[in-house]
Design an enzyme around this catalytic site. Structure first.
Site, short mmCIF file in Angstrom:
data_model
loop_
_atom_site.label_atom_id
_atom_site.label_comp_id
_atom_site.label_asym_id
_atom_site.label_seq_id
_atom_site.Cartn_x
_atom_site.Cartn_y
_atom_site.Cartn_z
CG HIS A 173 -5.33 -2.82 1.20
ND1 HIS A 173 -4.86 -2.72 -0.08
CD2 HIS A 173 -4.74 -1.81 1.90
CE1 HIS A 173 -4.02 -1.70 -0.17
NE2 HIS A 173 -3.93 -1.13 1.02
CB SER A 203 -0.97 -0.03 1.19
OG SER A 203 -1.99 0.93 1.03
#
Length: 458
Positions: free
Chosen positions: A407, A273
């Protein structure tokens, strides 16, 4: 007759006021002092921000009038060390100090330099890569400082301690090394803020605390962290650039210490990320990284700004440059004047990735957050891969995209892709690393973005 403007300036600026090194000294809307302390120069970083930087101190520049089309700019000093094998000394032309930016809605051609010359050789790519490196520093990332004048390090019990010194200031930070026992020296995986990809047996782990070097809590984090303690809170480097500097110092420390059992010729970097954006920047800026594996780096990482803008305009929810600068400090203040005029920039993130070529790069994209931007990520990195193809090393770059995962939660379906890169580049095994894997095109049409051909560089 003294004008009202002159009187206002006299009242606004204390007599003989001088700005310290790395402080602001001008720009559109600036009402403070435009004079720098002795030994520094007021340098135009962009139309809105001038900065006192080390060097001779000529008269402060006048404020230019901003435009919405072509802008000649005078850049801050940038690192001129190319990321990767260096070309013959003196063979590469200098990047002009003033460049007229011209809008280009397509992804810029990696093989045509800013002078309009098409490159045909691998040596030509070295110069083009150096040019891209300087342009990214100038307009997006801020300046990457060189190795500091003073650097010492110690290693003991899994703890690597680094002290960096510059201009009378010093900082100390650490990196933690684990799984580094056994027959070696061993390859190592540097985790930017940790690692969530599988680490194969026989590969050590190095934990790099990026937030200690440059904070990234929100937009109020700018100028905070040990990097800015050393270079000043007004330094142009973004958080991502500061992290690349920090990893460079970790590698310096590994090179001058013993007992850690790490092979400094076999270093990989990863992060997920926001830290995946950092991993990609580290790989692009630090030539001693052999393998770069950014995970779910998305916009500001694997995605291209131009494609993301087009997606947003079409009503597709994705993160754009104009939005990302309101979230955090991953990019330099140099970038802000261009976030609503991305086509004017002479690069996009396919060229950030291309700075890694011919070294190894594996792009990993997965979960729901990144899935919204997969058209940008896929198109951007398929375009970047053309540089490895042109250099005759297509096996050195791969793209692995898998939908429907949380995620930064690595799915087992991508284990083989990661292992293939470690096997080939760290273990010398014969594995397939020349792939671009995705479930569908996500609306990406290459002809909308690429209007140039890929040469075979000799």
């Amino acid at each position: 007759m003294i004008s009202k403007l002159f009187v206002a300036l006299i009242l606004a600026v204390p007599a003989f006021a001088q700005q310290p090194v790395w402080a602001q000294c001008g720009g559109n809307g600036w009402s403070g002092s435009t004079t720098c302390v002795s030994g520094t120069t007021c340098v135009i970083v962009n139309e809105w921000y001038y900065q006192c930087q080390p060097g001779s101190n000529p008269p402060a520049p006048t404020t230019p009038v901003p435009t919405t089309t072509a802008i000649p700019t005078t850049p801050p000093p940038v690192s001129t060390t190319p990321p990767g094998p260096e070309p013959t000394p003196g063979a590469c032309p200098a990047v002009p100090g003033s460049i007229t930016l011209r809008a280009n809605a397509k992804l810029p051609d990696p093989f045509t330099n800013i002078a309009g010359q098409r490159i045909t050789t691998k040596a030509g790519w070295q110069c083009r890569r150096q040019e891209i490196f300087e342009l990214i520093q100038r307009y997006e990332s801020g300046v990457l400082p060189p190795k500091p004048s003073g650097l010492t390090a110690t290693y003991s019990g899994g703890r690597l301690s680094i002290t960096a010194s510059e201009a009378g200031k010093s900082i100390t930070f650490t990196a933690t090394i684990s799984a580094n026992t056994g027959s070696g020296p061993l390859p190592a995986l540097i985790g930017i803020g940790g690692a969530s990809i599988p680490r194969p047996a026989g590969v050590a782990a190095i934990a790099f605390d990026n937030n200690d070097i440059a904070e990234q809590t929100n937009t109020g984090s700018r100028g905070r962290g040990k990097f800015y303690t050393l270079y000043g809170s007004g330094h142009s480097a973004s958080a991502l650039t500061a992290w690349a500097w920090g990893v460079g110092r970790v590698i310096d420390a590994l090179e001058i210490t013993t007992g850690h059992n790490i092979d400094t010729k076999k270093l990989a970097v990863t992060g997920c990320s926001r830290n995946g954006k950092g991993a990609l920047t580290v790989g692009a800026f630090e030539p001693r990284i052999a393998l770069t594996i950014p995970q779910e780096s998305g916009s500001g990482g694997a995605g291209c700004w131009r494609i993301s803008d087009a997606m947003k305009k079409a009503g597709i929810d994705t993160q754009t440059a104009s939005q990302i600068i309101t979230e955090n400090v991953w990019f330099s203040k140099n970038f802000e004047p261009y976030v609503n005029r991305i086509p004017d920039l002479p690069f996009d993130h396919h060229l950030l990735s291309a700075l890694i070529a011919p070294r190894a790069l594996l792009i990993i994209e997965q979960g729901a957050i990144d899935w919204l931007g997969h058209r940008s990520n896929l198109g951007c990195q398929r375009t970047a891969k053309k540089v490895w193809d042109a250099l005759g090393v297509p096996d050195n770059m791969g793209v692995s995209m898998s939908p429907g995962h949380d995620h930064c939660s690595f799915p087992s379906s991508q284990n083989a892709d990661v292992n293939a890169f470690f096997d080939k580049f760290f273990k010398g095994l014969n594995s397939n690393t020349n792939f671009v894997k995705y479930d569908n095109e996500h609306g990406y049409v290459e002809s909308q973005w690429v209007d140039w051909t890929t040469p075979t560089l000799t």
